[in-house]
Scaffold this motif. Structure first.
Motif, PDB file in Angstrom:
ATOM      1  N   LYS A   1      10.357   4.841   1.012  1.00 28.98           N
ATOM      2  CA  LYS A   1      10.004   4.444   2.375  1.00 28.98           C
ATOM      3  C   LYS A   1      10.500   3.059   2.743  1.00 28.98           C
ATOM      4  O   LYS A   1      10.667   2.733   3.893  1.00 28.98           O
ATOM      5  CB  LYS A   1       8.488   4.496   2.541  1.00 28.98           C
ATOM      6  N   ARG A   2      10.725   2.226   1.755  1.00 31.80           N
ATOM      7  CA  ARG A   2      11.208   0.865   2.022  1.00 31.80           C
ATOM      8  C   ARG A   2      10.282   0.102   2.971  1.00 31.80           C
ATOM      9  O   ARG A   2      10.630  -0.217   4.105  1.00 31.80           O
ATOM     10  CB  ARG A   2      12.620   0.911   2.609  1.00 31.80           C
ATOM     11  N   THR A   3       9.059  -0.109   2.489  1.00 32.03           N
ATOM     12  CA  THR A   3       8.131  -0.960   3.231  1.00 32.03           C
ATOM     13  C   THR A   3       8.033  -2.276   2.481  1.00 32.03           C
ATOM     14  O   THR A   3       8.704  -2.462   1.460  1.00 32.03           O
ATOM     15  CB  THR A   3       6.736  -0.315   3.301  1.00 32.03           C
ATOM     16  N   ILE A   4       7.232  -3.175   2.967  1.00 28.40           N
ATOM     17  CA  ILE A   4       7.095  -4.474   2.330  1.00 28.40           C
ATOM     18  C   ILE A   4       5.957  -4.434   1.309  1.00 28.40           C
ATOM     19  O   ILE A   4       4.831  -4.116   1.654  1.00 28.40           O
ATOM     20  CB  ILE A   4       6.823  -5.570   3.376  1.00 28.40           C
ATOM     21  N   GLU A   5       6.278  -4.744   0.065  1.00 26.23           N
ATOM     22  CA  GLU A   5       5.265  -4.746  -0.979  1.00 26.23           C
ATOM     23  C   GLU A   5       4.461  -6.032  -0.944  1.00 26.23           C
ATOM     24  O   GLU A   5       3.251  -6.022  -0.934  1.00 26.23           O
ATOM     25  CB  GLU A   5       5.919  -4.592  -2.353  1.00 26.23           C
ATOM     26  N   SER A   6       5.152  -7.158  -0.894  1.00 26.67           N
ATOM     27  CA  SER A   6       4.447  -8.434  -0.887  1.00 26.67           C
ATOM     28  C   SER A   6       5.355  -9.540  -0.372  1.00 26.67           C
ATOM     29  O   SER A   6       6.566  -9.518  -0.572  1.00 26.67           O
ATOM     30  CB  SER A   6       3.958  -8.778  -2.289  1.00 26.67           C
TER      31      SER A   6
ATOM     32  N   GLY B   1       1.699 -11.228   3.408  1.00 28.85           N
ATOM     33  CA  GLY B   1       1.998  -9.812   3.565  1.00 28.85           C
ATOM     34  C   GLY B   1       1.325  -9.210   4.787  1.00 28.85           C
ATOM     35  O   GLY B   1       0.642  -9.904   5.544  1.00 28.85           O
ATOM     36  N   PRO B   2       1.534  -7.890   4.980  1.00 22.51           N
ATOM     37  CA  PRO B   2       0.977  -7.174   6.136  1.00 22.51           C
ATOM     38  C   PRO B   2      -0.538  -7.342   6.230  1.00 22.51           C
ATOM     39  O   PRO B   2      -1.238  -7.261   5.227  1.00 22.51           O
ATOM     40  CB  PRO B   2       1.343  -5.710   5.845  1.00 22.51           C
TER      41      PRO B   2
END
Lengths: 71, 71
Positions: free
Chosen positions: A3-8, A17-18
């Motif tokens: 998915k290529r989201t932001i981990e940290s 982070g989010p």
DNA sequence: GCCGATTCGGGTAATTCGGGTG
DNA sequence: GCTGTCCGAATTACCCGAATCG
């Protein structure tokens, strides 16, 4: 991967982070100061921050919480 | 859940959350005392306080209200 | 693109800090 | 013991116009 989201996102050891980002106004309300004062804290290195592509600062909820409870 | 900044900040059992903070001048006006006197109360542990990153004290409206209504 | 609210910058007043003293 | 005041230094608040945010 997939998915290529932001981990940290960690800056100066603080979580950016989010769901962790606070606006200058948020931080100002928390400390009961003027948003301008929050900007000065960032410029003086007392508060870590990142910038939006437009130049507006965002702060770490984690760091703010830490500072609230006494350094 | 609405705006989600910081849920609660409790120090010495008193609420220091958003919208609950008083400046030294605020407390001084409430008790009709010099702000310096408020500072002394804080130093003597008679009044709980937190500090801004700049070192300025903030007090709990909840605690002040409690003290106003007679111990 | 428009609109209301917020956050840039800078500059200048007002508060607060800390220590010391009455 | 408690509070008010004087001092210099540091911190914070309010003013503006322009830019960004959502």
């Amino acid at each position: 991967m997939g998915k290529r989201t932001i981990e940290s996102v960690i800056v100066d050891g603080w979580d950016f982070g989010p769901g962790q980002l606070l606006s200058p106004g948020d931080v100002a309300n928390i400390f009961r100061v003027d948003p301008k004062t929050v900007t000065r804290w960032a410029n003086d290195g007392k508060l870590s921050s990142i910038r939006t592509p437009g130049g507006v600062r965002r702060f770490s909820r984690q760091q703010v919480t830490y500072l609230m409870s006494g350094r």
